[in-house]
Design a protein around this motif. Structure first.
Motif, PDB file in Angstrom:
ATOM      1  N   UNK A  41      52.289  75.874 114.550  1.00 21.34           N
ATOM      2  CA  UNK A  41      52.784  77.081 115.210  1.00 21.34           C
ATOM      3  C   UNK A  41      52.893  78.246 114.234  1.00 21.34           C
ATOM      4  N   UNK A  42      53.364  77.976 113.025  1.00 20.07           N
ATOM      5  CA  UNK A  42      53.450  79.034 112.017  1.00 20.07           C
ATOM      6  C   UNK A  42      52.060  79.559 111.670  1.00 20.07           C
ATOM      7  N   UNK A  94      50.394  71.245 123.013  1.00 17.33           N
ATOM      8  CA  UNK A  94      50.611  70.003 122.263  1.00 17.33           C
ATOM      9  C   UNK A  94      51.723  70.132 121.212  1.00 17.33           C
ATOM     10  N   UNK A  95      51.818  71.284 120.589  1.00 14.38           N
ATOM     11  CA  UNK A  95      52.829  71.500 119.546  1.00 14.38           C
ATOM     12  C   UNK A  95      54.209  71.706 120.170  1.00 14.38           C
ATOM     13  N   UNK A  96      54.264  72.547 121.184  1.00 13.47           N
ATOM     14  CA  UNK A  96      55.559  72.822 121.808  1.00 13.47           C
ATOM     15  C   UNK A  96      56.076  71.605 122.568  1.00 13.47           C
ATOM     16  N   UNK A  98      55.786  68.448 121.653  1.00 18.50           N
ATOM     17  CA  UNK A  98      56.471  67.600 120.664  1.00 18.50           C
ATOM     18  C   UNK A  98      57.852  68.149 120.332  1.00 18.50           C
ATOM     19  N   UNK A  99      57.928  69.450 120.140  1.00 18.63           N
ATOM     20  CA  UNK A  99      59.208  70.077 119.796  1.00 18.63           C
ATOM     21  C   UNK A  99      60.181  69.965 120.967  1.00 18.63           C
ATOM     22  N   UNK A 100      59.704  70.159 122.192  1.00 14.10           N
ATOM     23  CA  UNK A 100      60.573  70.010 123.359  1.00 14.10           C
ATOM     24  C   UNK A 100      61.113  68.596 123.504  1.00 14.10           C
ATOM     25  N   UNK A 101      60.310  67.615 123.150  1.00 13.03           N
ATOM     26  CA  UNK A 101      60.738  66.220 123.244  1.00 13.03           C
ATOM     27  C   UNK A 101      61.869  65.909 122.277  1.00 13.03           C
ATOM     28  N   UNK A 102      61.867  66.547 121.135  1.00 12.61           N
ATOM     29  CA  UNK A 102      62.730  66.140 120.032  1.00 12.61           C
ATOM     30  C   UNK A 102      63.887  67.094 119.742  1.00 12.61           C
ATOM     31  N   UNK A 103      63.768  68.353 120.104  1.00 14.27           N
ATOM     32  CA  UNK A 103      64.678  69.360 119.566  1.00 14.27           C
ATOM     33  C   UNK A 103      65.615  69.971 120.599  1.00 14.27           C
ATOM     34  N   UNK A 104      66.749  70.412 120.105  1.00 14.67           N
ATOM     35  CA  UNK A 104      67.733  71.101 120.928  1.00 14.67           C
ATOM     36  C   UNK A 104      67.345  72.572 121.073  1.00 14.67           C
ATOM     37  N   UNK A 105      68.045  73.267 121.926  1.00  8.03           N
ATOM     38  CA  UNK A 105      67.815  74.695 122.102  1.00  8.03           C
ATOM     39  C   UNK A 105      68.010  75.427 120.786  1.00  8.03           C
ATOM     40  N   UNK A 106      69.058  75.109 120.062  1.00  6.71           N
ATOM     41  CA  UNK A 106      69.326  75.755 118.775  1.00  6.71           C
ATOM     42  C   UNK A 106      68.179  75.525 117.787  1.00  6.71           C
ATOM     43  N   UNK A 135      54.818  83.761 124.227  1.00  2.63           N
ATOM     44  CA  UNK A 135      54.289  82.577 124.933  1.00  2.63           C
ATOM     45  C   UNK A 135      54.976  81.309 124.450  1.00  2.63           C
ATOM     46  N   UNK A 136      55.182  81.217 123.143  1.00  2.34           N
ATOM     47  CA  UNK A 136      55.849  80.039 122.585  1.00  2.34           C
ATOM     48  C   UNK A 136      57.276  79.938 123.114  1.00  2.34           C
ATOM     49  N   UNK A 137      57.946  81.074 123.235  1.00  2.00           N
ATOM     50  CA  UNK A 137      59.305  81.094 123.789  1.00  2.00           C
ATOM     51  C   UNK A 137      59.306  80.462 125.175  1.00  2.00           C
ATOM     52  N   UNK A 138      58.358  80.850 125.999  1.00  2.00           N
ATOM     53  CA  UNK A 138      58.261  80.282 127.348  1.00  2.00           C
ATOM     54  C   UNK A 138      57.958  78.790 127.305  1.00  2.00           C
ATOM     55  N   UNK A 139      57.014  78.390 126.468  1.00  5.08           N
ATOM     56  CA  UNK A 139      56.648  76.978 126.368  1.00  5.08           C
ATOM     57  C   UNK A 139      57.787  76.113 125.827  1.00  5.08           C
ATOM     58  N   UNK A 140      58.645  76.716 125.018  1.00  2.86           N
ATOM     59  CA  UNK A 140      59.813  75.988 124.495  1.00  2.86           C
ATOM     60  C   UNK A 140      60.991  76.045 125.476  1.00  2.86           C
TER      61      UNK A 140
END
Length: 159
Positions: A41-42, A94-96, A98-106, A135-140
């Motif tokens: 993503x970076x 695919x990247x978001x 993985x992050x959605x599966x594992x990470x909190x909103x913070x 777009x990433x904000x929406x996907x997250x």
């Protein structure tokens, strides 16, 4: 504690998984997979303006090095791998995912802040960089207010 320390949590934190629909949970996500998703993503932000700017690359390297507590050689290898994986990629899902599966909103907000830091690194915020972060904000699954807060947090300090 760095922003990616929050993103990838401590040893006591267990990964979240989502159901695949057939009752089985998806395989546990490794820290390396999350590192790759973050690096990708970076890198996508750095490449969004179609310019190869060394300042943005350095911002990515510094972020990955300090936040993941990796050595320069490991970070360089991670970035090289992310470049190979993202070359020609047209989808951030695919990247978001993985992050959605594992990470909190913070934690996801911390990821947005890191993306803004890369976008601001060259001193020229491009409309394509901003669009990609939006777009990433929406996907997250984050709110517009999270987008704005991350942008303000990622903005370089004025002297």
């Amino acid at each position: 504690m760095g922003i990616f320390d929050k993103l990838f949590g401590g040893k006591s934190e267990t990964p979240k998984t989502e159901s695949t629909g057939d009752g089985a949970a998806e395989a546990e996500i490794s820290p390396e997979q999350l590192h790759m998703a973050c690096a990708a993503l970076l890198l996508e932000v750095a490449e969004a303006d179609y310019k190869d700017d060394p300042k943005e690359t350095q911002a990515i390297l510094r972020a990955l090095e300090s936040e993941f507590k990796l050595k320069r050689a490991e970070v360089t290898a991670l970035l090289d791998q992310a470049k190979a994986e993202t070359e020609g990629a047209t989808d951030l899902f695919p990247y978001t995912h993985l992050i959605n599966q594992r990470c909190t909103r913070e934690q996801k907000c911390a990821m947005l802040t890191a993306m803004w830091r890369v976008a601001f690194a060259d001193g020229d915020l491009d409309k394509y960089e901003e669009h990609l972060i939006r777009r990433t904000t929406d996907l997250l699954r984050l709110e517009h207010s999270d987008f704005i807060r991350a942008k303000q947090a990622g903005r370089p300090k004025q002297h």
